[in-house]
Enzyme design. Structure first.
Site, PDB file in Angstrom:
ATOM      1  N   ASP A  25       2.446  -2.930  14.157  1.00 20.31           N
ATOM      2  CA  ASP A  25       1.416  -2.360  15.041  1.00 20.31           C
ATOM      3  C   ASP A  25       2.072  -1.980  16.366  1.00 20.31           C
ATOM      4  OD1 ASP A  25      -0.908  -1.735  16.394  1.00 20.31           O
ATOM      5  OD2 ASP A  25      -1.381  -3.831  16.857  1.00 20.31           O
ATOM      6  N   ASP A  29      -3.930  -2.863  18.211  1.00 19.86           N
ATOM      7  CA  ASP A  29      -5.241  -3.111  17.605  1.00 19.86           C
ATOM      8  C   ASP A  29      -5.167  -4.097  16.437  1.00 19.86           C
ATOM      9  OD1 ASP A  29      -3.966  -1.524  15.784  1.00 19.86           O
ATOM     10  OD2 ASP A  29      -5.502   0.041  15.691  1.00 19.86           O
ATOM     11  N   ASP A  33       0.697   0.792  12.141  1.00 23.47           N
ATOM     12  CA  ASP A  33       0.520   2.237  12.293  1.00 23.47           C
ATOM     13  C   ASP A  33       1.821   3.002  12.041  1.00 23.47           C
ATOM     14  OD1 ASP A  33       1.897   1.829  14.804  1.00 23.47           O
ATOM     15  OD2 ASP A  33      -0.038   1.161  15.628  1.00 23.47           O
ATOM     16  N   ASP A 102       1.711   7.827  -1.332  1.00 23.13           N
ATOM     17  CA  ASP A 102       0.844   7.317  -2.375  1.00 23.13           C
ATOM     18  C   ASP A 102      -0.200   8.389  -2.661  1.00 23.13           C
ATOM     19  OD1 ASP A 102      -0.484   5.327  -4.008  1.00 23.13           O
ATOM     20  OD2 ASP A 102       0.402   3.834  -2.668  1.00 23.13           O
ATOM     21  N   ASP A 203      -1.175   6.443  -8.062  1.00 25.87           N
ATOM     22  CA  ASP A 203      -2.020   5.273  -8.283  1.00 25.87           C
ATOM     23  C   ASP A 203      -2.736   5.376  -9.640  1.00 25.87           C
ATOM     24  OD1 ASP A 203      -3.135   2.878  -6.887  1.00 25.87           O
ATOM     25  OD2 ASP A 203      -5.046   3.899  -7.190  1.00 25.87           O
ATOM     26  N   GLU A 245       1.942   4.714 -11.593  1.00 27.89           N
ATOM     27  CA  GLU A 245       1.548   3.324 -11.806  1.00 27.89           C
ATOM     28  C   GLU A 245       0.747   3.244 -13.108  1.00 27.89           C
ATOM     29  OE1 GLU A 245      -0.978  -0.225  -9.580  1.00 27.89           O
ATOM     30  OE2 GLU A 245      -1.795   1.780  -9.752  1.00 27.89           O
ATOM     31  N   HIS A 316       2.111  -4.624  -3.187  1.00 25.34           N
ATOM     32  CA  HIS A 316       0.963  -5.069  -2.396  1.00 25.34           C
ATOM     33  C   HIS A 316      -0.163  -5.656  -3.246  1.00 25.34           C
ATOM     34  CE1 HIS A 316       0.020  -1.205  -4.011  1.00 25.34           C
ATOM     35  NE2 HIS A 316      -1.243  -1.338  -3.646  1.00 25.34           N
ATOM     36  N   ASP A 317      -0.039  -5.592  -4.572  1.00 24.90           N
ATOM     37  CA  ASP A 317      -1.068  -6.142  -5.457  1.00 24.90           C
ATOM     38  C   ASP A 317      -0.638  -7.464  -6.094  1.00 24.90           C
ATOM     39  OD1 ASP A 317      -2.741  -3.895  -5.131  1.00 24.90           O
ATOM     40  OD2 ASP A 317      -1.818  -2.846  -6.825  1.00 24.90           O
TER      41      ASP A 317
END
Ligand code: TEU
Length: 539
Positions: A25, A29, A33, A102, A203, A245, A316-317
């Site tokens: 970041d 926030d 980013d 992605d 995806d 994927e 990330h899964d």
């Protein structure tokens, strides 16, 4: 630097997945980013990667962290601006790093203007971009369920119809049977190619040919027709890297997606190795090393010459593999390196998930602190089904996706140097010990081990080309294999246990060169989680 004008350059590349929400970041926030990614390019260059797979940064309500897109041509303001994206592409390219975006083509957000129009009016040209069935509000078209809980059909009172959603009601499925929709998607892809994006991760691509009336979600009748059309119309350049994927892929079906004739995609992500130690997503069982090895063997030999695989331990899964198959306590560093050697020694294109190169671990949070909709739904549904709360929680600790999504641990500073503000998801409390700053100051760190693995793949063609032979297939302790090319051979030796295991190298490797290790080798034994990569010239 790799010569990226060469078709198939990605076969010798190593990619790094950035999950931007958790990476860095810069505007305070608590949400990562694009300027954060730009600011960390030096770090990625030092690691030596050739490309970044950037998880979605498109405009999105963030119901599923960007896998619910409301504008395919816009950058979400939380991530930055289009200028930031353009700058990222340019700055990365200067360092020999390609940006791979992605692409979520199976569904959009329910806030996408197409869906808003479709839902408001049956006569809208966008109506047929989605999958609708007539009916009555009390009876869905069939009993299919959504991945993230609840039914796969949602009632829209505006049109008096049901729409299909494989994942969640906020992610209505796109209707690939509609040619105008497909054209919109291809044009959108060209928009990003024109901006300098050098590839795409697709995806859930195995879902786009679904036919819900037959309850077919994977491998629908027109799936490969659509992928070939995508390749012709949108992925026109031979040098674009495309990775699909495909949770449903087995060795045979994988060959179609990643056919070396180039008619579909460059390579696939398949997940068989991540499903062996569970009865179902929320029912983990102990890993059988024998099964794991046989799985890798099947893929290594099955795709040889007939398809191209990707190699990965994390994304990330998935939970952190060091916590899953290694030891995230006493032998964290050793086991993180061992797993990396096991994976990177094989044939395919490696992907490193952010923080993996630091040996980042799983986390345990009180249920209300989780963010992931999959976790929240699973918790609620399993409670309703009467499963004991402690069992549900322990399954979430073991398998929940937020394990992978905690903020990147950059330093021992507050919030791990990820942000000045409270992050959107808690930082793992072990950040004081496990962080990039500490790793960069320690030549024995997991980071430098990954750096070596990436460099080795560039130096020795056997990593790319060698044939795979599994040794000691029945051992529940050791994972050993060779990769063999005409003039050179590699031996990878991994002790998957926290014990010392007696070991003698096969004779041809008696005097082989040690390319990489995580201990000072000792004769006749492998220490806990020891890994060695040995190299010899055949003549
Ligand atoms: O994941 C595909 C997918 O099927 C996953 O939802 C998987 O089943 C689940 O994570 C296992 O726990 C892709 C993305 O990688 C994921 O982040 C998205 O949530 C999903 O598609 C929907 O777009």
């Amino acid at each position: 630097m790799l010569d990226k004008t060469k078709k198939d350059w990605w076969k010798s590349a190593v990619f790094y997945q950035v999950y931007p929400k958790s990476f860095q970041d810069t505007d305070g926030d608590g949400f990562g980013d694009l300027r954060g990614v730009i600011g960390r390019l030096d770090y990625l260059e030092k690691l030596g990667v050739d490309g970044i797979w950037l998880s979605p940064v498109y405009a999105s309500p963030q119901k599923d962290n960007g896998y619910d897109i409301s504008d395919y041509r816009g950058v979400d303001p939380r991530f930055g601006t289009m200028e930031d994206m353009e700058e990222l592409i340019a700055r990365a390219r200067e360092r020999g790093i390609s940006i791979i975006m992605d692409l979520v083509l199976n569904h959009s957000s329910d806030r996408h203007p197409w869906f808003l129009a479709a839902k408001a009016d049956r006569e809208s040209p966008c109506h047929d971009y989605y999958i609708w069935r007539d009916g009555t509000p009390d009876t869905p078209p069939n009993d299919m369920t959504a991945t993230f809980g609840g039914p796969a059909w949602t009632w829209a009172p505006e049109t008096g119809q049901w729409y299909f959603n494989m994942f969640s009601p906020w992610q209505p499925d796109l209707n690939w049977e509609n040619p105008a929709l497909r054209r919109e998607l291809y044009d959108m892809i060209r928009f990003w190619v024109d901006k300098g994006v050098e590839g795409f991760r697709l995806d859930v691509i195995d879902n786009i040919g679904k036919t819900p009336d037959e309850k077919i979600t994977f491998n629908g009748p027109h799936l490969h027709e659509y992928i070939r059309e995508l390749r012709r119309e949108a992925f026109r350049e031979d040098t674009l890297v495309t990775v699909g994927e495909a949770w449903s892929a087995d060795v045979e079906t994988a060959k179609r997606y990643a056919n070396p004739d180039g008619s579909e995609l460059s390579m696939i992500f398949q997940f068989e190795h991540t499903t062996l130690d569970q009865k179902s997503k929320w029912e983990p069982i102990p890993l059988s090393l024998v099964k794991l090895k046989k799985c890798y063997e099947r893929w290594q030999n099955g795709l040889r010459g007939e398809g191209w695989n990707s190699l990965f331990l994390n994304n990330h899964d998935l939970p952190r593999t060091v916590s899953r198959w290694g030891d995230d306590g006493k032998y964290r560093v050793e086991s993180a390196k061992m797993l990396a050697a096991m994976c990177h020694g094989m044939q395919g294109t490696p992907y490193i998930y952010q923080g993996e190169e630091l040996g980042m671990t799983n986390i345990r949070l009180p249920i209300e602190q989780y963010d992931d909709l999959e976790i929240k739904n699973a918790y609620r549904e399993q409670l309703e089904q009467g499963r004991a709360e402690e069992d549900i929680l322990s399954a979430i600790y073991a398998r929940g996706r937020d394990n992978a999504r905690t903020p990147m641990q950059w330093s021992a500073a507050e919030h791990a140097g990820f942000s000045q503000a409270e992050p959107w998801l808690p930082v793992n409390p072990n950040y004081r010990e496990i962080n990039a700053q500490a790793a960069l100051a320690d030549p024995g760190s997991v980071f430098f081990y990954y750096q070596s693995l990436i460099a080795l793949r560039k130096c020795y063609p056997v990593f790319q080309d060698g044939s795979f032979t599994l040794l000691e297939p029945e051992s529940e302790q050791l994972f050993t294999y060779t990769r063999s090319a005409e003039t050179e051979e590699l031996l990878v030796v991994c002790n998957f246990t926290g014990e010392s295991v007696p070991y003698l190298r096969p004779e041809p490797f008696a005097n082989a060169e040690l390319l990489l290790s995580n201990y000072e080798p000792a004769a006749g034994v492998l220490r806990p989680y020891e890994a060695q990569m040995l190299y010899r010239r055949k003549r």
